[in-house]
Design a protein around this motif. Structure first.
Motif, short mmCIF file in Angstrom:
data_model
loop_
_atom_site.label_atom_id
_atom_site.label_comp_id
_atom_site.label_asym_id
_atom_site.label_seq_id
_atom_site.Cartn_x
_atom_site.Cartn_y
_atom_site.Cartn_z
N ASN A 73 0.82 -1.21 0.00
CA ASN A 73 0.00 0.00 0.00
C ASN A 73 0.85 1.26 0.00
O ASN A 73 0.45 2.29 -0.53
N GLU A 74 2.01 1.18 0.60
CA GLU A 74 2.90 2.34 0.69
C GLU A 74 3.48 2.70 -0.67
O GLU A 74 3.74 3.87 -0.96
N PHE A 75 3.67 1.70 -1.53
CA PHE A 75 4.30 1.93 -2.83
C PHE A 75 3.33 2.51 -3.85
O PHE A 75 3.76 3.14 -4.82
N LEU A 76 2.03 2.33 -3.65
CA LEU A 76 1.06 2.70 -4.68
C LEU A 76 1.16 4.16 -5.11
O LEU A 76 1.17 4.44 -6.31
N PRO A 77 1.25 5.14 -4.20
CA PRO A 77 1.37 6.54 -4.67
C PRO A 77 2.66 6.80 -5.46
O PRO A 77 2.71 7.73 -6.27
N ASN A 90 -1.07 3.85 -13.98
CA ASN A 90 -0.03 3.20 -13.20
C ASN A 90 -0.58 2.68 -11.88
O ASN A 90 -0.26 1.56 -11.46
N ASN A 91 -1.39 3.50 -11.21
CA ASN A 91 -2.02 3.06 -9.96
C ASN A 91 -2.78 1.76 -10.17
O ASN A 91 -2.65 0.80 -9.41
N TYR A 92 -3.57 1.75 -11.24
CA TYR A 92 -4.42 0.59 -11.48
C TYR A 92 -3.60 -0.65 -11.84
O TYR A 92 -3.89 -1.75 -11.36
N TYR A 162 -12.95 14.38 -7.98
CA TYR A 162 -13.08 13.04 -7.39
C TYR A 162 -12.06 12.80 -6.28
O TYR A 162 -12.42 12.37 -5.18
N CYS A 163 -10.78 13.05 -6.56
CA CYS A 163 -9.75 12.63 -5.60
C CYS A 163 -8.93 13.77 -5.01
O CYS A 163 -8.09 13.53 -4.14
N GLY A 164 -9.13 15.00 -5.48
CA GLY A 164 -8.40 16.12 -4.92
C GLY A 164 -7.08 16.42 -5.60
O GLY A 164 -6.43 17.41 -5.26
N ALA A 165 -6.66 15.60 -6.54
CA ALA A 165 -5.37 15.80 -7.23
C ALA A 165 -5.61 15.96 -8.72
O ALA A 165 -6.56 15.42 -9.27
N ALA A 171 -5.78 7.57 -7.13
CA ALA A 171 -7.23 7.46 -7.03
C ALA A 171 -7.72 6.02 -6.96
O ALA A 171 -8.92 5.78 -6.91
N VAL A 172 -6.80 5.05 -6.99
CA VAL A 172 -7.17 3.64 -6.94
C VAL A 172 -6.53 3.02 -5.70
O VAL A 172 -5.47 3.46 -5.26
N ARG A 173 -7.18 2.02 -5.13
CA ARG A 173 -6.63 1.30 -3.99
C ARG A 173 -6.57 -0.19 -4.32
O ARG A 173 -7.31 -0.67 -5.18
N ILE A 174 -5.67 -0.90 -3.65
CA ILE A 174 -5.64 -2.35 -3.78
C ILE A 174 -6.94 -2.88 -3.17
O ILE A 174 -7.18 -2.73 -1.98
#
Length: 410
Positions: A73-77, A90-92, A162-165, A171-174
């Protein structure tokens, strides 16, 4: 005879002091049309290129090693910073690879899948608009740059809502998405989808039959089908060579097998054919987004997969149930522990095939991570693609390949 205390200047078997009429030119790594820190070493006979050597590594930041030293989870951003023009793709791609590693891909709620697809296709439009703007500016069409950035701002407003950025979305989570669509967001999206097609026609009116545009792009940067396959091209670089291949059709993920869209293909094989494909792809993304709006309204309001071993419970459960709070604390501080195994998940990013390979040894960190980024391969092909062209064509060809160095110097 070599003078004492003086060495002949060499670079990768190219002698800089020559007796013939050839010369060596450095294109980049600070050139504004190099799309990042690309250094092209060009051997030239007059203005014609005889050899080309792409030299990369000026932006290297060890992204894959960072992925092996951060919990999932830490690597996703961090993946946002690879293709920073299309961060959500990339997130997805990373989230999908981890979900397949965990075996929870089918547990992602339907509403989360619809939202993800909306963000992915909106992100594709943003990326293509940026490509058209910068490519046109490189070739000399300044008005198109301004028009494309106008529509891109509208699309980025939707992402921000949607996500503030606006640029690096995260904007995606595992396991799903962090937020539901805000009130009125679908109406704003629908307004944008009604506006975009007429603007695409405006771009085409300025460029498609423009004789200067056609002279700069037609028969320039020709990639025959065999060359495209030899260099592992993907995305529009592959479809522009007459090969119909799109991962969204060949290996569908999310709900792409439930929506109706076409795969634009061109057998022109040149920069002009690839330009036409980008225009058509924006129309197809608009078509997909229109189908997703009614699909969203039919879904139940669940956003994250129910897999307590790997995914934190909902905020309501964390605030009311002691066990959920303890589990959330462990997942945040120590990270999830996927089963031992390995996975490769390919996705169709705006630039081509983007895939993450993850090898797990059951630890909170990936034992090995490898990213298959399309821009890397589309930079390598330049050594075969550029010879025979003139120096002025280099800018056109680099722009046509649509490379970004954040995902090359990983």
């Amino acid at each position: 005879m070599q003078q004492r205390h003086r060495l002949k200047p060499y670079f990768e078997n190219l002698v800089f002091e020559r007796d013939d009429n050839k010369m060596v030119v450095n294109f980049g790594p600070q050139h504004p049309s190099a799309h990042g820190q690309l250094r092209l070493i060009l051997e030239m006979d007059g203005e014609q290129i005889t050899k080309a050597y792409p030299d990369i590594g000026y932006l290297h930041r060890g992204m894959e090693k960072m992925g092996e030293n951060m919990i999932y989870n830490e690597f996703l951003p961090t993946t946002d910073r690879m293709d920073y023009i299309a961060a959500t793709s990339n997130n997805y791609a990373f989230a999908l690879a981890v979900e397949r590693l965990l075996g929870i891909e089918d547990k992602v709620p339907r509403r989360a899948k619809v939202i993800r697809m909306m963000l992915l296709e909106l992100n594709r439009i943003i990326s293509h608009l940026f490509w058209l703007a910068t490519h046109a500016l490189d070739v000399g069409a300044m008005s198109v740059f301004l028009y494309c950035f106008r529509e891109r701002e509208y699309a980025m407003d939707l992402m921000e809502e949607y996500c503030g950025a606006r640029l690096t979305h995260s904007a995606v989570r595992i396991g799903g998405v962090p937020l539901d669509l805000p009130e009125g967001w679908l109406e704003h999206l629908n307004w944008f989808l009604n506006k975009l097609p007429e603007q695409i026609e405006l771009y085409e009116g300025l460029l498609t039959e423009n004789r200067i545009w056609r002279m700069r792009l037609e028969e320039v940067g020709v990639v025959p089908p065999e060359m495209a396959k030899q260099w592992a091209c993907s995305g529009i670089m592959l479809r522009g060579s007459g090969i119909e291949y799109d991962i969204r059709k060949e290996e569908p993920y999310e709900l792409y097998d439930e929506v109706d869209f076409d795969i634009p293909v061109s057998d022109r094989c040149d920069s002009y054919g690839r330009y036409l494909l980008y225009m058509e792809e924006m129309r197809q993304s608009t078509r997909i987004l229109r189908q997703l709006i009614p699909m969203y309204k039919e879904t139940e309001p669940f956003l994250m997969a129910h897999a307590p071993q790997y995914i934190s419970a909902s905020k309501e459960d964390i605030m009311t149930q002691n066990y959920s709070l303890m589990q959330h604390f462990v997942l945040v501080t120590q990270g999830m522990r996927p089963p031992v195994g390995e996975v490769y998940a390919p996705t169709e990013s705006p630039k081509g095939e983007l895939g993450f390979f993850i090898r797990s040894e059951g630890e909170p960190y990936a034992y090995r991570m490898k990213i298959r980024a399309p821009s890397f391969w589309h930079t390598g092909i330049l050594q075969d693609l550029l010879p025979g062209h003139y120096l002025a064509d280099v800018v056109t060809i680099i722009g046509s390949t649509n490379i970004v160095f954040g995902e090359i110097d990983r």
